[in-house]
Structures are given as C-alpha cells and as structure tokens.
Design an enzyme around this catalytic site. Sequence first.
Site, PDB file in Angstrom:
ATOM      1  N   ALA A 261       0.817  -1.209   0.000  1.00  0.00           N
ATOM      2  CA  ALA A 261       0.000   0.000   0.000  1.00  0.00           C
ATOM      3  C   ALA A 261       0.853   1.263   0.000  1.00  0.00           C
ATOM      4  O   ALA A 261       0.534   2.239  -0.684  1.00  0.00           O
ATOM      5  CB  ALA A 261      -0.931  -0.007   1.212  1.00  0.00           C
TER       6      ALA A 261
ATOM      7  N   HIS B 252      16.416   9.668  23.680  1.00  0.00           N
ATOM      8  CA  HIS B 252      16.811   8.584  24.587  1.00  0.00           C
ATOM      9  C   HIS B 252      15.868   8.554  25.777  1.00  0.00           C
ATOM     10  O   HIS B 252      15.578   9.596  26.375  1.00  0.00           O
ATOM     11  CB  HIS B 252      18.245   8.798  25.085  1.00  0.00           C
ATOM     12  CG  HIS B 252      18.690   7.727  26.040  1.00  0.00           C
ATOM     13  ND1 HIS B 252      19.099   6.484  25.626  1.00  0.00           N
ATOM     14  CD2 HIS B 252      18.743   7.724  27.401  1.00  0.00           C
ATOM     15  CE1 HIS B 252      19.416   5.759  26.675  1.00  0.00           C
ATOM     16  NE2 HIS B 252      19.217   6.491  27.772  1.00  0.00           N
TER      17      HIS B 252
END
Length: 452
Positions: free
Chosen positions: A315, A439
């Site tokens: 798709a 992080h």
Amino acid sequence: MHDLLILGGGPAGYLAAERAAHEGFQTVLFETRALGGVCLNEGCIPSKTLLHSAKIYDYSNGYGAKYGVTCDNARINYDAVITRKNKVVRTLVAGISSRLKTVGVQIVTEHAVIQGRIEGGFAVEAGGLRYEGKKLLLCTGSQVLVPRIDGLDAQLQDGFVLTSREILDLREIPERLVVVGGGVIGLEMSSLFRSLGAKVTVIEMLDKIAGPADAEVSALLQKDLEKRGVTFLLSAKVTSFANGVVRYEQDGVERTLETDKVLLSIGRKPSTDGFGLETLGIVLERGAVKTDDQMKTSVPGVFASGDCNGKSMLAHTAYRESDVAINVMAGQKDTMDYGCVPYVIYTNPEVAGIGETLESARTRGLSAREITLSMRFSGRYLAENEGGGGICKLIVGEDDRLLGVHMIGNPASEIISTASLSLSRALTLDAFKKTVFPHPSVAEILRECAFA
C-alpha cells in the site's frame, strides 16, 4: 470533459484522486466495491486490528508475567474482536469518502470499462453512462493468486480453504489451521491464530520463510514462531486438497495433514482483465501493466499505479506511485525509487527491512559489508522486550553509504521509516553517527549499529 479518470479506489486510486483535486484537476474515481480497496477492507487495516487484539491477549495470557503483571482467567472474545475490526474499517472508509467529496472528487460506484481513445482524451463506460477524460490513471489493484491444485476450487467453494479475505471474517477460531505460503500474509496470520490458541502448520515451497527477507532475520523469526508452537514444513509442495485433509510432498515423499481450515496465501496477481485495456493497446508484462519510473504506460496520457503494475504490491508503494503520477501530470519533475520502499511483517516480534541484503548486493556485483548488533544494545528495547533476541543489521557500501537496513524486534515497523529516509537521502554512516535520537528509544539501535 474531465481532467482525470481513475479506475480503482484502493490506496493508489483514492490518494491519487485527492492529490489530483488539490492540483485543480476535475476528477472522477470509479470503484465497484468499498473505497480503500484490499488494503483497507480485507488486508492491511483489518489484519493489524486483529493482530493488536492478539498481542494484548498474549500479554494478558501469561506473557505479562515476565514483566511482573499477572492476569487470572484471561479469555478472548473473538466475536467482539471481529466486531471491533469491522468498526475500524467502516470508520476509515467513511473518512476517505468524506475527504474525497470535500475536495470535489466525483465517486462512481460502478465497474468502469475503457471504451477507447477519443479526440483530446479517453472514454470510459460505467453503469450505462459514458465518461470522458483527458487522462487515465489505472489503479485496478490485484487479486488472490489461486494455483491449479487438485481439489482446490471445490474446497474454496466449500469453505474448507480460505483466502486472506475470508479468514479475516471468521467468527470462530479453528483448532487446527494449515497455512499454505510462508510469506508476509501467511506469517502474520500464523502469528495471529497461534496467539488465539490454534495449532498452526505452515507449508512453504522454499527452504526459508519471509521470501526475500534477510536470511538471518528470517531464521530468527522462524525460531521465535516455533518457540510459540508454530510448525514449519519447508521445501514442501501441496499436491491436493480434500475435505479435512491437505496432501503435500516433501523430500520426495507424499504425506497428509488433517486440519480444520486452510489459509491459501501464496501471493497475489495484478487485476488487468475486464477493464478494456486492450482497446488502447496498453502493453502488459506477465499480466501487469508496464510502467516507467514516472508511472507512464505505453500509451501517452495513461498512467498506472498500485498493484496493477506488479512492481511492489504494498500500500505504501501505491501511495508514492500515485504521488509521482499526479506530480508528473501536473508538470512537476518526479520519479519512483523502488530501492527505498520498506517492507514490514507484523508478527510478534515484528520484522522490517529496506534496500539490499548482503546476498542481493553481492548478486548485483556491489561491494558491501554488513554490521549486525543485538537489539538489546537499546535500553528501551531491553526494558520492553523481556527475553527478546532481536537484531539490527546495516548493509554498507564501499563508500560507507547505507544500502540496506534489516531488523527483527518490536517495534521494527516504526523504526524502519528512519532507515527509509536515510536511504532516500543516500546518507553515510558518519551522518547516522551525527544524528541525535531521543533517549531512550528503540530507534537508537540504528546509531549504535553505525558506531559498531
């Protein structure tokens, strides 16, 4: 006369219609069934909705104990799962219809057949009415590939053998399920029904699962699914179907396998018959519409995007192809780069990849090396994937540019887009090293791999 006639309302067609309307094109979109095509109605979206429910059940039904969370007597109400899946699909289909109508796209819910070329454009007949357009965009999609196997047609009619369409509407979980084909659809459905308690056996003709996926990633996925109880019969060929029985050949010996249901998932083929393509002399290659990197066909003014061109039956490929087609029609410079199209297998754990594997790079004569790192080097991955054995692999060319990225481990489907952007911009390892990732995030594994 309209500016553009689009045949097919799947991902390629409905996105192209919206883009065309924004470019000021007077657009007509023809779709026989519901908008959204296979992806939205019987593929990508419904399958991921079911897989998400299965993942929740996995965590509730014992797996959560690894994280200090226990749940007594967890049960799956599969009828409610299917009902929710249908609600999600209806909501998205309605949203697409609303968006297209808002931007002025005319939607015709009839089968369209090309009548031929006329002065200044093309003629199409649909529902007894004639439509004329300056340009044509073919987005006719694909259909399930049904091979010639003894007993298959009869068992499809009886409901013993199911395709990817019917299996998504099952209201009861079969005790035993045989999956013919170890590609993306087969593996996702194997993961789903194994989580729901079915005894699953996968029969695959090749000596590995997941088709062209990186061999090491493929092996790790197979190992993980086997730990969960999925059985794999590789280098095996199905020879016949009978009620309740699948016959297959492996190592020169014919064997039988009793089962309650069979999923046929060996692939799809472009849908190009019955649309009048022959009236224009459009060139086909192995049943697919031949296109160049601007999505142009052999006939000036006719474009094709999505599964019907057979390039990459995904798709997200269709979305980008339609972007290219409309941009070119609008006079903008644009081309399709299939080397930057990622793939994802939404099993648990997920698999994702893009670009070359080491094997494919060497087959093409490219000088390349691979850098492999355990996903456990990511603190976020370690925190959220107890016992996970995923890896991240970078394929690097002799100029230190990325040629491919392959990984297994959740959530690979969300990380691979970063790799897609990097490949499309031809980034080097140094560029990756200078990229600041949040992080903790699992995506940091890409930076760690670059430094490794």
